[in-house]
Design an enzyme around this catalytic site. Sequence first.
Site: not given
Ligand code: GLU
Length: 403
Positions: A96, A206, A208-211
């Site tokens: 990360k 939330g 954003g993209n997910a919510g």
């Molecule tokens: N940031 C996203 C996660 O936390 C996607 C990570 C990725 O695609 O490598 O799962």
Amino acid sequence: MTFNHVVQFLQTLAPLAHLTPAEISILKTPHHLHQAELHLNGKKYPAFRIQFNNARGPYKGGIRFHPEVNEDEVKSLAFWMTLKTAVADIPFGGGKGGVIVDPKTLNEKELQVLSRAYVRAFADHLGSNIDIPAPDVYTNGQIMAWMLDEYEQQVGYHDPGMITGKPLELGGSLVRDIATALGGVFVLEEAVKKLKFKGKRIAIQGFGNAGMNAAKLLAQRGFTIIAVSDSKGGVFDAKGLNVDEVVKIKDNTGSVQNYSSGKKMSNEELLTLDCDILVPSALSEVITEKNADAVKAKIVLELANGPTTPEADKILHRNNILVLPDILANAGGVTVSYFEWVQNQSGYYWKEEEVRARLREKMTEAFGKLWSAWEGKKYDFRTATYIHAVKKVLAAERLRGKV
Ligand code: GLU
């Protein structure tokens, strides 16, 4: 979530998963902690790339730009990525990245300079067979595009698979933009089938993209979205919000709160709202020991990473609430990242229907395996998910002769 919490959780898992001290040590030790200071307009921005474990494949995980990023949190997130790729059964490890910055204070040009600086700082450690970043909180396809371009300038050749979540024009995959939400929806649908669950009222924290994408996809599937929120606050309508309208309002005014026909509510109120399914899709540690007892939903779909603290988890389990844990519920993002990488490595691109079908297959299989491993057990579903994941990581470590 603090890394201390992660370690504590591993300790509680140890007797259930029969982990030896040597195995725990492998699981809790990140391989590499890279740090840098990025320079922009005379200011310095601390940046991190943490490569947690690559026993199952190259390190994989997003980069977040957020004022509250810190090394400890990035470490927890990198650990979770290690487990998430194992749960999704894709051949990656976990990593990360993060930069301590409020991207809302930067203009487009500055954002580009910062994104390129990030890649220059860590370029030696990145690559399609080494470590593959992706978007996370407050990063997006455009940022991935700048990062890819900077990386390719540094190394002198094309390597689109060094980063995922790219725009389609640069080797991105169809469906990647909605993949986190769509993967979560597939998991929820499976859980609903298993439980023969009839509840349809959903609250989403939330936007954003997910919510936001979850709201759209769930509304299309006949669920009633009764509340949504963003960092400024939330909006509620017991009869159901018009999701397309909320999206428009968010785009035009910056907050879902300006949706006129709903009642305003705080993020905190949304979490304990009378609803059937709660979908935390923002930051971590929002369901805590303080509010867990007041959660009324019967299913929690964790699209965010780490939204529930370990203490809250115990309370939800005691109250018979099924938590579909982050490392399963939001694994759709990294799963389509994997598909993107496969397409990049082979130079052959799939149609939308193929990506969707493969995502559904992956998520359904992962859920099914975990559910059968869990049925009849006293512990919660998250614990079953973690046990499955750590065992997979350890199996790879064992074959490599590391344990
Ligand atoms: N940031 C996203 C996660 O936390 C996607 C990570 C990725 O695609 O490598 O799962």
